[in-house]
Design an enzyme around this catalytic site. Sequence first.
Site, short mmCIF file in Angstrom:
data_model
loop_
_atom_site.label_atom_id
_atom_site.label_comp_id
_atom_site.label_asym_id
_atom_site.label_seq_id
_atom_site.Cartn_x
_atom_site.Cartn_y
_atom_site.Cartn_z
N SER A 80 2.53 -0.39 2.34
CA SER A 80 2.42 0.49 1.18
C SER A 80 1.24 0.18 0.27
O SER A 80 0.80 1.04 -0.48
CB SER A 80 3.72 0.49 0.36
OG SER A 80 3.88 -0.71 -0.35
N SER B 99 4.14 -5.95 1.50
CA SER B 99 3.13 -4.93 1.31
C SER B 99 1.88 -5.36 0.57
O SER B 99 1.01 -4.53 0.31
CB SER B 99 3.73 -3.70 0.61
OG SER B 99 4.60 -3.03 1.49
N LYS C 206 -3.10 -0.22 -7.15
CA LYS C 206 -2.21 0.64 -6.38
C LYS C 206 -1.61 1.71 -7.28
O LYS C 206 -1.27 1.44 -8.44
CB LYS C 206 -1.11 -0.24 -5.78
CG LYS C 206 -0.11 0.45 -4.87
CD LYS C 206 0.83 -0.62 -4.31
CE LYS C 206 1.84 -0.06 -3.33
NZ LYS C 206 2.66 -1.13 -2.73
#
Length: 469
Positions: A160, A184, A85
């Site tokens: 997210s 998330s 991420k």
Amino acid sequence: MSLERLRVAGLPSIATLGRWLREGSLGSVELTRHCLDLVAAHDTRIHAFTALTTARALAEAAAADADFREGRDRGPLQGIPYAVKDLIDVRGEATTCHSRLRLAHRAADDAVVVRRMTEAGAVLLGKLATHEFALGGPAFDLPFPPARNPWNLAHAPGSSSSGAGAAVAAGFVRLAIGTDTAGSVRLPAAWSGAVGLKPTYDRVSREGIFPLAWSLDHCGPITASVDDARLALQAMAPRRAPCTGHDAARPITIGVPRSQFAASPELQPDVAAALERCIAALRALGLSVVDVELPPYAQFYACNWVVMLSEAFSVHRADLAQRFDDYSVTSTRRFALGATLDAGEYLDAQRLRRSLSDAVESAFGQCDLLLNPTVLRTAPRLDSFGDSFLRSQAVQASLYSVTGHPAISVPVGLDHAGLPIGLQLAAGFHREATLLRGATLLESASGWQAGAARCARPAPAAIAATLAG
């Protein structure tokens, strides 16, 4: 031969890839190039990646191949591609946090979790889409487009860690690393048909990861199977005390906190039916399933949002004062809510948090694991996943973000529209071994892996068909 299998059937398990790499029927450089080619061919519509680290990936893959030839084995992730991420630092790369405020940033060093993956011999493919600073939500006024769900490109792949869920669902990688502050890791897993593991709070280092809310943030893997998640956790937290749990021969008791969700108008009938089907299958395997009581979910939901918004506003206070217009409209609305909260409200939420955590820990006196839907509805359309959805309390994952207990989302089937359904298990603090054992049983009971050839979307053929549609 193994590379041809990948082209036809998609990426097999990490264990199978590892076997091919060790027997020499597949090279890590071949595997890495294959994954990069898939991203180049298909990610223009999915938008899972914000950047590829191609030179680093090929160098790490070559080093893995050399280690295999010379008899050096760093563990089950050696030579396996993964992605992170874009809140997570990678040396020399921008940690953009999906925001124009960070486009010029370059990380001086790898985050600790990336260093641990490198030590394990894994191959870093690139950076993955998120929501702005992990809070903003899917927005179209940012430097990168929001990620889309490979099962249906009109739908959201999650919250997210959306790029991580999309990358695994698309078959670009078997393993992606995300963060979880209100669900998330587990929400993208549930909506994308993947496994999402949130370890016990602070089990995986957050050093080198841009914070959303420091007392709630977790780091964990999104993978294509429970066994992949187990192997990922071993690499991500190798220096921590070993996972504790019950003896493998001891029967597991599962508690279901029905009062938290059963009467909710948000509960989709397909999700409720999947839960009951899996409960029946688990009982058929010999597990005991009992109802347990927890405080109302609304208390966990409110506690999570007060703490998260207060801490997030604190992180961004200076930039909001100086560069307000550089944030997306969605982000500024949420940060504005944080600005309205005072110290007394924050402290009240932290006191409530202690009480809620104690209540969940007490429930583990009646059972080994807790089972509930990860989210009460399957993936919404991307254009309808905004503040109204988040206010609905449909996302049940924030329960264990508040308490810090380890939790995992496991895909268990599809709804009437062909979108994945995920169920969530949680365990006592540091009982990841018990959690993973239960998740393996749930995965088996659901029939998801056995039916993967029928219902999943492995790359590349099924993705191409989806995009063509």
